[in-house]
Design an enzyme around this catalytic site. Sequence first.
Site, PDB file in Angstrom:
ATOM      1  N   ASN A   1     -26.126  13.070 -18.988  1.00  0.00           N
ATOM      2  CA  ASN A   1     -27.575  13.040 -19.186  1.00  0.00           C
ATOM      3  C   ASN A   1     -27.838  13.508 -20.614  1.00  0.00           C
ATOM      4  O   ASN A   1     -27.828  14.701 -20.891  1.00  0.00           O
ATOM      5  CB  ASN A   1     -28.256  13.986 -18.167  1.00  0.00           C
ATOM      6  CG  ASN A   1     -29.750  14.088 -18.402  1.00  0.00           C
ATOM      7  OD1 ASN A   1     -30.323  13.308 -19.167  1.00  0.00           O
ATOM      8  ND2 ASN A   1     -30.392  15.055 -17.745  1.00  0.00           N
ATOM      9  N   TRP A   2     -28.048  12.536 -21.501  1.00  0.00           N
ATOM     10  CA  TRP A   2     -28.197  12.870 -22.925  1.00  0.00           C
ATOM     11  C   TRP A   2     -29.572  13.439 -23.252  1.00  0.00           C
ATOM     12  O   TRP A   2     -29.817  13.865 -24.370  1.00  0.00           O
ATOM     13  CB  TRP A   2     -27.968  11.628 -23.778  1.00  0.00           C
ATOM     14  CG  TRP A   2     -26.534  11.212 -23.905  1.00  0.00           C
ATOM     15  CD1 TRP A   2     -25.423  11.885 -23.458  1.00  0.00           C
ATOM     16  CD2 TRP A   2     -26.035  10.032 -24.552  1.00  0.00           C
ATOM     17  NE1 TRP A   2     -24.286  11.199 -23.790  1.00  0.00           N
ATOM     18  CE2 TRP A   2     -24.630  10.049 -24.458  1.00  0.00           C
ATOM     19  CE3 TRP A   2     -26.650   8.955 -25.208  1.00  0.00           C
ATOM     20  CZ2 TRP A   2     -23.833   9.035 -25.005  1.00  0.00           C
ATOM     21  CZ3 TRP A   2     -25.852   7.949 -25.730  1.00  0.00           C
ATOM     22  CH2 TRP A   2     -24.462   7.989 -25.638  1.00  0.00           C
ATOM     23  N   LYS A   3     -30.494  13.365 -22.326  1.00  0.00           N
ATOM     24  CA  LYS A   3     -31.883  13.818 -22.571  1.00  0.00           C
ATOM     25  C   LYS A   3     -32.410  13.106 -23.828  1.00  0.00           C
ATOM     26  O   LYS A   3     -32.023  11.975 -24.068  1.00  0.00           O
ATOM     27  CB  LYS A   3     -31.926  15.341 -22.640  1.00  0.00           C
ATOM     28  CG  LYS A   3     -31.240  15.958 -21.391  1.00  0.00           C
ATOM     29  CD  LYS A   3     -31.441  17.419 -21.216  1.00  0.00           C
ATOM     30  CE  LYS A   3     -30.721  17.870 -19.949  1.00  0.00           C
ATOM     31  NZ  LYS A   3     -30.906  19.268 -19.637  1.00  0.00           N
TER      32      LYS A   3
ATOM     33  N   HIS B   1     -35.984  14.895 -12.483  1.00  0.00           N
ATOM     34  CA  HIS B   1     -35.320  16.005 -13.183  1.00  0.00           C
ATOM     35  C   HIS B   1     -36.333  17.142 -13.356  1.00  0.00           C
ATOM     36  O   HIS B   1     -37.516  16.894 -13.585  1.00  0.00           O
ATOM     37  CB  HIS B   1     -34.803  15.514 -14.544  1.00  0.00           C
ATOM     38  CG  HIS B   1     -33.893  16.495 -15.202  1.00  0.00           C
ATOM     39  ND1 HIS B   1     -34.361  17.638 -15.813  1.00  0.00           N
ATOM     40  CD2 HIS B   1     -32.542  16.531 -15.313  1.00  0.00           C
ATOM     41  CE1 HIS B   1     -33.336  18.328 -16.280  1.00  0.00           C
ATOM     42  NE2 HIS B   1     -32.205  17.669 -15.989  1.00  0.00           N
TER      43      HIS B   1
ATOM     44  N   GLU C   1     -29.586  20.676  -9.001  1.00  0.00           N
ATOM     45  CA  GLU C   1     -29.587  21.331 -10.307  1.00  0.00           C
ATOM     46  C   GLU C   1     -30.527  22.535 -10.282  1.00  0.00           C
ATOM     47  O   GLU C   1     -31.729  22.389 -10.513  1.00  0.00           O
ATOM     48  CB  GLU C   1     -30.077  20.364 -11.392  1.00  0.00           C
ATOM     49  CG  GLU C   1     -29.191  19.167 -11.597  1.00  0.00           C
ATOM     50  CD  GLU C   1     -29.356  18.583 -13.001  1.00  0.00           C
ATOM     51  OE1 GLU C   1     -28.338  18.363 -13.652  1.00  0.00           O
ATOM     52  OE2 GLU C   1     -30.494  18.382 -13.430  1.00  0.00           O
TER      53      GLU C   1
ATOM     54  N   GLY D   1     -28.725  24.318 -18.972  1.00  0.00           N
ATOM     55  CA  GLY D   1     -28.676  24.636 -20.396  1.00  0.00           C
ATOM     56  C   GLY D   1     -28.481  26.111 -20.711  1.00  0.00           C
ATOM     57  O   GLY D   1     -28.701  26.534 -21.844  1.00  0.00           O
TER      58      GLY D   1
ATOM     59  N   SER E   1     -24.975  23.480 -16.567  1.00  0.00           N
ATOM     60  CA  SER E   1     -23.922  24.174 -17.329  1.00  0.00           C
ATOM     61  C   SER E   1     -22.510  23.771 -16.907  1.00  0.00           C
ATOM     62  O   SER E   1     -21.600  24.603 -16.894  1.00  0.00           O
ATOM     63  CB  SER E   1     -24.116  25.693 -17.252  1.00  0.00           C
ATOM     64  OG  SER E   1     -25.347  26.062 -17.826  1.00  0.00           O
TER      65      SER E   1
HETATM   66  P1  PGA Z   1     -26.829  21.125 -18.769  1.00  0.00           P
HETATM   67  O1  PGA Z   1     -27.972  20.171 -18.206  1.00  0.00           O
HETATM   68  O2  PGA Z   1     -25.504  20.516 -18.408  1.00  0.00           O
HETATM   69  O3  PGA Z   1     -27.062  21.164 -20.256  1.00  0.00           O
HETATM   70  O4  PGA Z   1     -27.018  22.460 -18.123  1.00  0.00           O
HETATM   71  C1  PGA Z   1     -27.834  19.510 -16.973  1.00  0.00           C
HETATM   72  C2  PGA Z   1     -29.070  18.682 -16.701  1.00  0.00           C
HETATM   73  O5  PGA Z   1     -30.186  19.116 -17.027  1.00  0.00           O
HETATM   74  O6  PGA Z   1     -28.960  17.564 -16.150  1.00  0.00           O
END
Ligand code: PGA
Length: 219
Positions: free
Chosen positions: A9-11, A96, A145, A151, A182
């Site tokens: 998930n590159w956001k 999300h 999640e 993050g 994470s």
């Molecule tokens: P992260 O994000 O791996 O940076 O914690 C996961 C997500 O939000 O899908």
Amino acid sequence: MKKLYIIANWKSNKTESEAKSWFQGLKIEDLGLTNKEIIICSSFTALPILKSLIINHKSSIKLGAQDISVFDEGAYTGEVSAKQIKEFADYVIIGHSERRKNFMESDKMLFEKVELAIQYGLTPIFCVQGTGTQIPSNSTIIAYEPIYAIGTGHPDTPENAENVASFFKKNYNVQHVLYGGSVTSKNVKEFTQMPNIDGVLVGGASLDAQEFYAIIQNA
Ligand code: PGA
């Protein structure tokens, strides 16, 4: 052996040229991916270049979007519809926590998005924050999640993630439950070795091609 979903998930990261360099640096052909489905969820703007790279390299990587419009095609300025996304992608992340929080997306709206995704042949990856999150009755893939793990460098424990995964499988018609928050190449196996966890949704650590390669390899 169970099938694992390893999803990037590159956001809101990566330009077209950055997406191209990442793809060229990944080189997963040698990994023997029979039981692993690799999905890149990029911004809409990077989907066309990724699609053509996948075709040119005869790659088994699949594409996903990070959202779809709650409306079907029509007069909705600025929106990207499920029908448009289906030209490039097979999957879509819906619900999300960043969209719930920053864009006030309600359960009702998210359920409507799931309906549209399915109508146009996209498989939704529906995100839940815990066992209290409402899920649409037709969810096949959900991603657990917890907000505190996203993050932060502080993932949930694999045992707790396993409990949440088994809760959803027991109580709903869910086939696959992924863990996200994470995840790195160091901890991925702790999650994927749990009996009810069918893969991972990876944010920050997916931005680096070498690290994502290591996640795929170690999962
Ligand atoms: P992260 O994000 O791996 O940076 O914690 C996961 C997500 O939000 O899908």
